[in-house]
Design an enzyme around this catalytic site. Structure first.
Site, mmCIF file in Angstrom:
data_model
loop_
_atom_site.group_PDB
_atom_site.id
_atom_site.type_symbol
_atom_site.label_atom_id
_atom_site.label_comp_id
_atom_site.label_asym_id
_atom_site.label_seq_id
_atom_site.Cartn_x
_atom_site.Cartn_y
_atom_site.Cartn_z
ATOM 1 N N SER A 65 24.055 30.166 46.091
ATOM 2 C CA SER A 65 25.256 29.767 46.837
ATOM 3 C C SER A 65 26.053 30.997 47.277
ATOM 4 O O SER A 65 25.905 32.080 46.710
ATOM 5 C CB SER A 65 26.120 28.846 45.972
ATOM 6 O OG SER A 65 26.392 29.448 44.730
ATOM 7 N N GLU A 67 29.974 32.413 48.608
ATOM 8 C CA GLU A 67 31.414 32.111 48.636
ATOM 9 C C GLU A 67 32.110 32.783 49.829
ATOM 10 O O GLU A 67 31.873 33.951 50.111
ATOM 11 C CB GLU A 67 32.061 32.591 47.327
ATOM 12 C CG GLU A 67 33.551 32.273 47.288
ATOM 13 C CD GLU A 67 34.139 32.514 45.913
ATOM 14 O OE1 GLU A 67 33.624 31.954 44.930
ATOM 15 O OE2 GLU A 67 35.114 33.280 45.818
ATOM 16 N N PHE A 108 39.237 44.898 41.895
ATOM 17 C CA PHE A 108 38.805 43.544 41.514
ATOM 18 C C PHE A 108 38.612 43.423 40.006
ATOM 19 O O PHE A 108 39.035 42.452 39.400
ATOM 20 C CB PHE A 108 37.480 43.179 42.193
ATOM 21 C CG PHE A 108 37.614 42.842 43.657
ATOM 22 C CD1 PHE A 108 38.834 42.502 44.217
ATOM 23 C CD2 PHE A 108 36.493 42.841 44.477
ATOM 24 C CE1 PHE A 108 38.946 42.188 45.565
ATOM 25 C CE2 PHE A 108 36.591 42.528 45.833
ATOM 26 C CZ PHE A 108 37.822 42.201 46.380
ATOM 27 N N ASP A 132 46.600 31.515 40.145
ATOM 28 C CA ASP A 132 47.474 32.533 39.560
ATOM 29 C C ASP A 132 48.742 32.624 40.387
ATOM 30 O O ASP A 132 48.721 32.344 41.575
ATOM 31 C CB ASP A 132 46.764 33.891 39.567
ATOM 32 C CG ASP A 132 45.572 33.896 38.619
ATOM 33 O OD1 ASP A 132 45.746 33.484 37.463
ATOM 34 O OD2 ASP A 132 44.484 34.300 39.043
ATOM 35 N N HIS A 179 25.529 32.716 42.405
ATOM 36 C CA HIS A 179 26.607 32.516 43.373
ATOM 37 C C HIS A 179 27.029 33.894 43.859
ATOM 38 O O HIS A 179 27.475 34.721 43.061
ATOM 39 C CB HIS A 179 27.764 31.804 42.651
ATOM 40 C CG HIS A 179 28.939 31.504 43.514
ATOM 41 N ND1 HIS A 179 28.919 30.527 44.483
ATOM 42 C CD2 HIS A 179 30.187 32.042 43.558
ATOM 43 C CE1 HIS A 179 30.108 30.471 45.081
ATOM 44 N NE2 HIS A 179 30.892 31.388 44.538
HETATM 45 C C1 LIG Z 1 34.327 31.105 40.419
HETATM 46 C C2 LIG Z 1 35.800 31.349 40.589
HETATM 47 C C3 LIG Z 1 36.440 30.931 41.754
HETATM 48 C C4 LIG Z 1 37.824 31.123 41.923
HETATM 49 N N1 LIG Z 1 38.416 30.681 43.081
HETATM 50 C C5 LIG Z 1 39.765 30.783 43.221
HETATM 51 C C6 LIG Z 1 40.430 30.256 44.392
HETATM 52 O O1 LIG Z 1 39.779 29.728 45.304
HETATM 53 N N2 LIG Z 1 41.781 30.363 44.472
HETATM 54 C C7 LIG Z 1 42.522 30.934 43.462
HETATM 55 O O2 LIG Z 1 43.752 30.981 43.592
HETATM 56 N N3 LIG Z 1 41.939 31.428 42.348
HETATM 57 C C8 LIG Z 1 40.576 31.370 42.205
HETATM 58 N N4 LIG Z 1 39.968 31.866 41.058
HETATM 59 C C9 LIG Z 1 40.801 32.534 40.047
HETATM 60 C C10 LIG Z 1 41.392 31.545 39.025
HETATM 61 O O3 LIG Z 1 42.328 30.693 39.657
HETATM 62 C C11 LIG Z 1 42.077 32.358 37.939
HETATM 63 O O4 LIG Z 1 41.139 33.115 37.240
HETATM 64 C C12 LIG Z 1 42.967 31.564 36.985
HETATM 65 O O5 LIG Z 1 43.753 32.488 36.232
HETATM 66 C C13 LIG Z 1 42.187 30.764 35.965
HETATM 67 O O6 LIG Z 1 41.831 29.539 36.423
HETATM 68 P P1 LIG Z 1 40.690 28.689 35.636
HETATM 69 O O7 LIG Z 1 40.828 27.279 36.021
HETATM 70 O O8 LIG Z 1 39.386 29.318 35.857
HETATM 71 O O9 LIG Z 1 41.002 29.005 34.128
HETATM 72 P P2 LIG Z 1 41.483 28.110 32.904
HETATM 73 O O10 LIG Z 1 40.310 27.398 32.380
HETATM 74 O O11 LIG Z 1 42.693 27.363 33.233
HETATM 75 O O12 LIG Z 1 41.854 29.270 31.894
HETATM 76 C C14 LIG Z 1 42.905 30.203 32.153
HETATM 77 C C15 LIG Z 1 43.418 30.729 30.811
HETATM 78 O O13 LIG Z 1 44.115 29.677 30.134
HETATM 79 C C16 LIG Z 1 43.506 29.422 28.886
HETATM 80 N N5 LIG Z 1 43.485 27.965 28.673
HETATM 81 C C17 LIG Z 1 42.737 27.043 29.320
HETATM 82 N N6 LIG Z 1 42.980 25.808 28.843
HETATM 83 C C18 LIG Z 1 43.924 25.948 27.893
HETATM 84 C C19 LIG Z 1 44.608 25.041 27.032
HETATM 85 N N7 LIG Z 1 44.337 23.725 27.086
HETATM 86 N N8 LIG Z 1 45.520 25.542 26.160
HETATM 87 C C20 LIG Z 1 45.796 26.882 26.119
HETATM 88 N N9 LIG Z 1 45.179 27.780 26.917
HETATM 89 C C21 LIG Z 1 44.259 27.337 27.785
HETATM 90 C C22 LIG Z 1 42.087 30.005 28.980
HETATM 91 O O14 LIG Z 1 41.571 30.341 27.718
HETATM 92 C C23 LIG Z 1 42.313 31.200 29.877
HETATM 93 O O15 LIG Z 1 42.753 32.319 29.160
HETATM 94 C C24 LIG Z 1 38.580 31.736 40.884
HETATM 95 C C25 LIG Z 1 37.934 32.173 39.714
HETATM 96 C C26 LIG Z 1 36.554 31.990 39.566
HETATM 97 C C27 LIG Z 1 35.886 32.477 38.324
#
Ligand SMILES: Cc1cc2nc3c(=O)[nH]c(=O)nc-3n(C[C@H](O)[C@H](O)[C@H](O)COP(=O)(O)OP(=O)(O)OC[C@H]3O[C@@H](n4cnc5c(N)ncnc54)[C@H](O)[C@@H]3O)c2cc1C
Length: 292
Positions: free
Chosen positions: A16, A18, A218, A110, A269
Site C-alpha cells: 500500500s 500513503e 521525522f 496530535d 505500507h
Molecule cells: C500509520 C499512521 C498514520 C497516521 N496518520 C495520521 C493522519 O492522517 N493524521 C494525523 O493527524 N496523524 C496521523 N498519525 C499520527 C497519529 O495521529 C499520532 O501518532 C497520535 O499521537 C497517536 O494516535 P494513535 O491513534 O496512533 O495512538 P493511540 O493508540 O491513541 O496512542 C497514543 C498514546 O496514548 C496512549 N494510550 C492509548 N490508549 C490509551 C488509554 N486508553 N489510556 C491511556 N493511554 C492510552 C498510547 O499508549 C500512546 O502513548 C499517523 C500515525 C501512524 C502510525
C-alpha cells in the site's frame, strides 16, 4: 470493493501507498502524476492522511472518494479524534460511506503546535472510543496504528501494546505501523504483540530516506530510531542528493526483502510523501517477492 480485512484473507503480503492531500493545485497535479506512476504496481490499497485542521480536512474525504471512484484504487481514509466533536465525526463517516469508502484508519491525532493531546469537548479522548464509534456507525473495516519502537508519549512498550490490544478489542481489524528502520525491533514488538493475544494482521510502515535533514526531523517527531550504521552512511553522503537517494532506496529494499523473506509481515505500507520514484524502484527490485 473488498474491504482490507477481507483482502488479508486471500492476498498477502499487502502492498500500500500513503498520500497526503496537497495544499494547492500544483500539488494535486503532482499527486495525480504520482498515482499514475504507482497505479501499474496494482497496490492492495492507498491511504489518504487527515490534516491537522481547517480546510485540509474536507480534502481527505474528497481525495479518497476521487481516488477510489475515478481512478479505481481501493482507498483507506485516515480520521482523527483531534479537533472534532462526535457529531462532526459522524458526519464525516456518513460522507465517506456515501462515497463508497469502506476502510477507515482511526487515529488520535496530535495538537497542531505540539504538546499534550487534549480531547475536544464533545469529542473522543482515546482512539479506542473512536474505533467503537466508527464500527457502530457503518460497517467499515477499521485500521489502527502501531508503534514498534513506542509512541513518542509511550511510558513503556508493554503498556503501549496493551493500548493497541484495546484498540483491536474495540473493533480494529488491521494494524499499520509507524515507520521504522530496524527490523529486529519490529520482530521483537510483533512477537510481544502476538504473545499478548493481538492477532490482527500487521502491515509494516516503510519510508525510504530521500533527504537527511527531513528524516531526522521525522524520527524526532514519531519516535522511530535510525540505526547507527545507517545514520553514518547517510551522513557521509548528505551533500549528494543522488547518493542519499540511492542509499535510502537500497536500505528500504533490503529491509522489505528481509521482512518478506522471513515471512514476518502481512503487508508493506510505503510512506510516499506524494512521490513515486523511490517506491517504484523498490517495488521493481522486489517484483519476484510481491503480488504486484
Ligand atoms: C500509520 C499512521 C498514520 C497516521 N496518520 C495520521 C493522519 O492522517 N493524521 C494525523 O493527524 N496523524 C496521523 N498519525 C499520527 C497519529 O495521529 C499520532 O501518532 C497520535 O499521537 C497517536 O494516535 P494513535 O491513534 O496512533 O495512538 P493511540 O493508540 O491513541 O496512542 C497514543 C498514546 O496514548 C496512549 N494510550 C492509548 N490508549 C490509551 C488509554 N486508553 N489510556 C491511556 N493511554 C492510552 C498510547 O499508549 C500512546 O502513548 C499517523 C500515525 C501512524 C502510525
Amino acid at each position: 470493493m473488498m474491504r482490507i480485512d477481507e483482502l488479508t484473507k486471500t492476498t498477502l503480503p499487502l502492498v500500500s501507498f500513503e498520500f497526503f492531500p496537497p495544499k494547492n493545485e500544483e500539488g494535486f497535479a503532482q499527486l495525480y502524476r504520482t498515482i499514475d506512476r504507482l497505479h501499474p504496481l496494482h497496490p492492495s490499497y492507498v491511504s489518504v492522511t487527515y490534516g491537522a485542521g481547517g480546510s485540509e480536512r474536507q480534502k481527505t474525504v474528497e481525495l479518497a472518494g476521487r481516488i477510489q471512484n475515478e481512478i479505481g484504487i481501493r482507498t483507506l481514509a485516515h480520521l482523527t479524534c483531534a479537533g472534532h466533536t462526535k457529531s462532526e465525526i459522524g458526519e464525516i463517516l456518513d460522507q465517506l460511506w456515501s462515497a463508497g469508502i469502506r476502510n477507515v484508519l482511526a487515529l488520535r491525532g496530535d495538537p497542531p503546535g505540539g504538546g499534550a493531546f487534549k480531547p475536544t469537548e464533545g469529542g473522543f479522548g482515546y482512539t479506542s472510543e473512536l474505533i467503537e464509534f466508527v464500527r457502530a456507525r457503518h460497517d467499515f473495516c477499521v485500521v489502527t496504528a502501531g508503534y514498534p519502537e513506542g509512541h513518542p508519549q509511550c511510558l513503556n512498550l508493554t503498556r503501549d501494546l496493551e493500548h493497541l490490544k484495546r484498540k483491536v478489542e474495540h473493533g480494529a481489524s488491521v494494524i499499520v505501523t509507524q515507520l521504522f528502520f530496524d527490523n529486529e525491533a519490529f520482530y521483537r514488538w510483533r512477537d510481544q504483540a502476538r504473545a499478548l493475544g493481538i492477532e490482527a494482521p500487521i502491515v509494516a510502515g516503510i519510508m525510504p530516506i530521500g533527504n537527511v535533514a527531513q528524516i531526522k526531523r521525522f524520527v524526532t517527531m514519531c519516535g522511530a530510531k535510525i540505526p547507527h550504521p545507517l545514520l553514518l552512511r547517510i551522513e557521509a553522503v548528505e551533500e549528494d542528493a543522488d547518493a542519499v537517494y540511492q542509499t535510502g532506496v537500497e536500505y528500504a529494499t533490503q529491509q522489505c526483502r528481509d521482512l518478506i523473506e522471513r515471512g514476518e509481515v502481512d503487508g508493506i505500507h510505503f510512506y510516499t510523501l506524494n512521490r513515486s520514484r523511490a517506491t517504484v524502484d523498490i517495488c521493481r527490485a522486489l517484483r519476484d517477492k510481491l503480488p504486484l
